[in-house]
Motif scaffolding. Structure first.
Motif: not given
Length: 186
Positions: A31-35, A67-73
Motif C-alpha cells: 500500500k502506497i499513500a500519495i496526495v 502481490i497486489k499494489l494499492q495506491w491510496i489517494a
C-alpha cells in the motif's frame, strides 16, 4: 531523469520484495499513500508516482510475484497527518510526503526511512489565465497570486522569488489549496 526515477523505484520495489522474502512470506499487497487531486470523482495522481501508475510497470512487476499494489489517494489538506497515522497503525507501507510531516512523525516517535528523495527535478508551475499578458514572475508584481500557505512549496517559491529580486510582500497572496487555486485561475 525519468530513467533515474524509474530505476530508483524499481530498486525500491526489488528491495521491498527481497527483504520481505528473507524475513517473511511475501505480503498480499503493498500500500502506497500519495496526495492526489480529484477530477470527475476519480483520483488523479501527479509527479513521479503518477507516471509510475500510468506506465503500470510497478504494478505488473509486483503482480508477477502475487502481490497486489494499492495506491491510496489522499487529499492535499491533511495528507501529512493521514500518512503519519497510516505508518503508526501499519495501514500503509510507503508514502510520498514532504519534509514537515516527516519531522512531525519523527518527533512523535513514528519510525520512517527516506528511500527516494524528491529534491530538484520536481516540476511546479506558475499558471496564469490564457488571456494574461504575463510572461514571467516579474510581470505579476503587485497582482494576486494563489499560494497554499504553510506548505513545503511556499519555501521553494519564496526562494524562487528571491532569485528574481522579489519577495512575497510584492504580491497579494490568496491562501488557496491547489484545486481551489486552479479553479480561481480558470
Amino acid at each position: 531523469m525519468q530513467g533515474l526515477w524509474r530505476n530508483t523505484l524499481a530498486v525500491m520495489a526489488g528491495l521491498l520484495i527481497s527483504v520481505t522474502a528473507l524475513a517473511n512470506p511475501a505480503p498480499e499487497s503493498v500500500k502506497i499513500a500519495i496526495v492526489a487531486f480529484t477530477q470527475g470523482g476519480k483520483p488523479v495522481f501527479g509527479g513521479i508516482a503518477g507516471r509510475v501508475i500510468e506506465d503500470g510497470w510497478l504494478e505488473q512487476q509486483l503482480s508477477q510475484r502475487g502481490i497486489k499494489l494499492q495506491w491510496i489517494a489522499l487529499p492535499h489538506a491533511g495528507a501529512g497527518p493521514q500518512i503519519n497515522e497510516g505508518f503508526s497503525n501499519n495501514s500503509i507501507d510507503f508514502a510520498v510526503r514532504g519534509d514537515l510531516p516527516s519531522v512531525i512523525a519523527g518527533a512523535g516517535g513514528v519510525p520512517g526511512k527516506l528511500i527516494v528523495p524528491g529534491g530538484s527535478g520536481n516540476n511546479i508551475y506558475l499558471v496564469v489565465p490564457t488571456q494574461s499578458t504575463a510572461k514571467s514572475i516579474e510581470d505579476l508584481k503587485g497582482q494576486r497570486l494563489a499560494l497554499h500557505r504553510g506548505r513545503p512549496w511556499e519555501f521553494a517559491f519564496s526562494n524562487f522569488l528571491a532569485s528574481k529580486g522579489l519577495k512575497l510582500d510584492d504580491f497579494k497572496i490568496a491562501n488557496l489549496n491547489p484545486q481551489v487555486g486552479a479553479a480561481a485561475v480558470s
